[in-house]
Write a protein that holds these residues in place. Structure first.
Motif, PDB file in Angstrom:
ATOM      1  N   ALA A 169       2.389   1.699  -3.448  1.00 36.25           N
ATOM      2  CA  ALA A 169       1.342   2.057  -4.411  1.00 36.25           C
ATOM      3  C   ALA A 169       0.943   3.525  -4.235  1.00 36.25           C
ATOM      4  O   ALA A 169       0.678   4.227  -5.224  1.00 36.25           O
ATOM      5  N   ARG A 170       0.899   3.990  -2.991  1.00 38.15           N
ATOM      6  CA  ARG A 170       0.569   5.396  -2.751  1.00 38.15           C
ATOM      7  C   ARG A 170       1.644   6.329  -3.294  1.00 38.15           C
ATOM      8  O   ARG A 170       1.360   7.491  -3.577  1.00 38.15           O
ATOM      9  N   ASP A 220      -9.847  -0.559   3.774  1.00 36.51           N
ATOM     10  CA  ASP A 220      -8.934   0.425   3.202  1.00 36.51           C
ATOM     11  C   ASP A 220      -8.319   1.310   4.274  1.00 36.51           C
ATOM     12  O   ASP A 220      -7.141   1.673   4.189  1.00 36.51           O
ATOM     13  N   ARG A 275       0.830  -1.207   0.000  1.00 39.09           N
ATOM     14  CA  ARG A 275       0.000   0.000   0.000  1.00 39.09           C
ATOM     15  C   ARG A 275       0.862   1.254   0.000  1.00 39.09           C
ATOM     16  O   ARG A 275       0.565   2.216  -0.724  1.00 39.09           O
ATOM     17  N   GLY A 331      -3.780  -2.508  -5.351  1.00 35.73           N
ATOM     18  CA  GLY A 331      -4.604  -2.002  -6.434  1.00 35.73           C
ATOM     19  C   GLY A 331      -4.425  -2.771  -7.720  1.00 35.73           C
ATOM     20  O   GLY A 331      -4.827  -2.309  -8.794  1.00 35.73           O
ATOM     21  N   ARG A 332      -3.823  -3.962  -7.633  1.00 38.23           N
ATOM     22  CA  ARG A 332      -3.636  -4.840  -8.783  1.00 38.23           C
ATOM     23  C   ARG A 332      -3.911  -6.272  -8.345  1.00 38.23           C
ATOM     24  O   ARG A 332      -3.686  -6.607  -7.175  1.00 38.23           O
ATOM     25  N   ALA A 359      -4.454  -7.709  -3.328  1.00 39.71           N
ATOM     26  CA  ALA A 359      -5.064  -6.964  -4.433  1.00 39.71           C
ATOM     27  C   ALA A 359      -5.602  -5.613  -3.959  1.00 39.71           C
ATOM     28  O   ALA A 359      -5.460  -4.601  -4.655  1.00 39.71           O
ATOM     29  N   ARG A 360      -6.230  -5.598  -2.776  1.00 39.33           N
ATOM     30  CA  ARG A 360      -6.743  -4.331  -2.240  1.00 39.33           C
ATOM     31  C   ARG A 360      -5.598  -3.397  -1.861  1.00 39.33           C
ATOM     32  O   ARG A 360      -5.685  -2.182  -2.056  1.00 39.33           O
ATOM     33  N   ASP A 416      -4.387   1.554   4.971  1.00 35.54           N
ATOM     34  CA  ASP A 416      -3.698   2.846   5.041  1.00 35.54           C
ATOM     35  C   ASP A 416      -2.935   2.989   6.354  1.00 35.54           C
ATOM     36  O   ASP A 416      -1.833   3.557   6.383  1.00 35.54           O
TER      37      ASP A 416
END
Length: 438
Positions: free
Chosen positions: A28-29, A202, A25, A54-55, A50-51, A206
């Motif tokens: 990805a951010r 989410d 995460r 994001g893939r 995946a969550r 985060d």
């Protein structure tokens, strides 16, 4: 090829999932396209990956997957990504008997892909002794490289300094240290509560990303990644499990979700159409589908609701009069006559297979399975072999007459006897198929 790395630990519960999800995460951010990987047969973690990234996630398993499938999935997962982040299973070197490189261990995947290992060490209850564990890991398997260490469950700055300095003194970089008791994900009997059921997922991801970004040097982590090694010919020309039909009606909700991502992706790549439906919402399989697939999951937690959903059960029974239906693990249980929940209450199921199961009489069934099909299915002819995995707590109360689906052995070659059922066009078993031999 796309660079990658493996987040691993020396035992379960040391914090590798926390670190892996937080890294996925957090990176990805930052704008990186992160491709997530789970080593081994766990079917819950890829949905979290995946969550977080994001893939879509994917499993890589050196025991259950043939070399051609492993290579193809490595190539496919890295395509279009900036970085592959893999999460190990259990301990880094834990596996089963098998040829070199095919034991099911996370170390096999790191060696096969050429990825360095980021070793997560739970240092609670120790300080300098953590260095001995890190040194042992670095020397145990010459195929792999420990790229760096992340300390977990650090109690104080003094604790961090004692453990960290000892590890750096043996030549291994310490990439960060996580304080104890910061963030946790809810669990149940088969592992984490499913991603789709985790409240405020989410926000939790985060929070993990914030924790990792605050305590781990992300730039150093990314710099350690090495290009993924792809063998020649790894093109992904065959699906791991042949599509059971052209239009596949598949149960998909909180009760039926244990499907390996590579299986569905392989069906789609072969031209099959996936038609999801929700038994919990009392939906029947699509009337224009030509095969129905009931995955594993948690039907024991929803047995009363499923038993009352007549549109689902009647539709499933009608479907089975003319077209094939297959169930894996939880799906197999629902195809049976009755399912007893944890309270001891018995609930009538579809009655398509002569089987009654109980979650009240819990017994753990866990391990790899090698299956030789004794009955033909739409995805494997009689005599075909496959490798897969079994993980459930249900007990069989009764199993009536009917053809067995397969003869199975475990990873040690121990014969476990006949498994599953095949009655007309309906089949099922407790094992999840990972790769059918071509």
């Amino acid at each position: 090829m796309t660079p990658g790395l493996l987040v691993a630990a020396l035992r379960s519960g040391a914090g590798k999932t926390t670190v892996a999800l937080g890294l996925m995460r957090a990176l990805a951010r930052r704008g990186l396209a992160v491709a997530p990987v789970k080593c081994g047969p766990d079917y819950i973690d890829p949905a979290f990956h995946a969550r977080a990234a994001g893939r879509p996630g994917v499993n890589l398993d050196s025991w259950a997957m043939g070399e051609d499938l492993l290579g193809a999935l490595l190539r496919q997962q890295g395509t279009g990504a900036d970085l592959v982040v893999a999460e190990g299973l259990m301990g880094l070197f834990d596996g089963v008997p098998g040829p070199a490189g095919h034991t099911g261990s996370s170390a096999d995947i790191a060696a096969r892909a050429g990825w360095p290992v980021i070793l997560v060490l739970d240092v609670s209850g120790q300080s300098q002794s953590a260095a001995a564990m890190a040194l042992g890991a670095a020397r145990y398997d010459p195929r792999i490289v420990i790229g760096g260490v992340i300390l977990n469950k650090v109690g104080s700055e003094r604790h961090r300094r004692l453990a960290g300095e000892a590890i750096e003194a043996i030549g291994l970089p310490v990439l960060g240290a996580l304080p104890r008791g910061e963030v946790a994900l809810p669990e149940r009997h088969l592992g984490l509560v499913q991603a789709r059921e985790t409240e405020a997922l989410d926000a939790r991801l985060d929070a993990l990303a914030d924790l990792v970004a605050a305590h781990i040097d992300l730039d150093r982590v990314v710099a350690l990644a090495q290009p993924t090694q792809i063998s020649a010919g790894s093109t992904g020309s065959r699906p791991a499990v042949p599509p059971p039909g052209q239009r596949i009606a598949i149960a998909d909700d909180a009760a039926f979700s244990f499907v390996y991502p590579h299986v569905i992706a392989g069906w789609r790549a072969a031209g099959a159409e996936i038609l999801p439906f929700s038994p919990l919402a009392d939906e029947a399989p699509a009337a224009d589908g030509d095969v129905c697939w009931l995955p594993g999951g948690y039907p024991e937690l929803h047995a009363g609701r499923l038993a009352a959903n007549s549109r689902f059960l009647d539709g499933l029974r009608r479907f089975a009069t003319t077209r094939p239906v297959h169930g894996e693990c939880g799906g197999y249980m629902v195809l049976g006559e009755a399912l007893v929940d944890a309270t001891g209450a018995s609930h009538a199921m579809a009655g398509l297979l002569p089987l009654a199961t109980s979650f009240a009489k819990r017994k753990l069934h866990l391990g790899y399975r090698r299956a030789t099909f004794t009955a033909a299915t739409t995805f494997a002819p009689a005599g075909a072999t496959a490798r897969g995995h079994e993980f459930h707590y249900a007990s069989v109360l009764s199993a009536g007459e009917g053809a067995a689906l397969a003869e199975i052995t475990d990873a040690y070659g121990q014969a476990l006897g006949p498994a599953g059922h095949k009655v007309g066009p309906v089949s099922g078993s407790f094992f999840h198929v990972i790769d059918v031999a071509p």
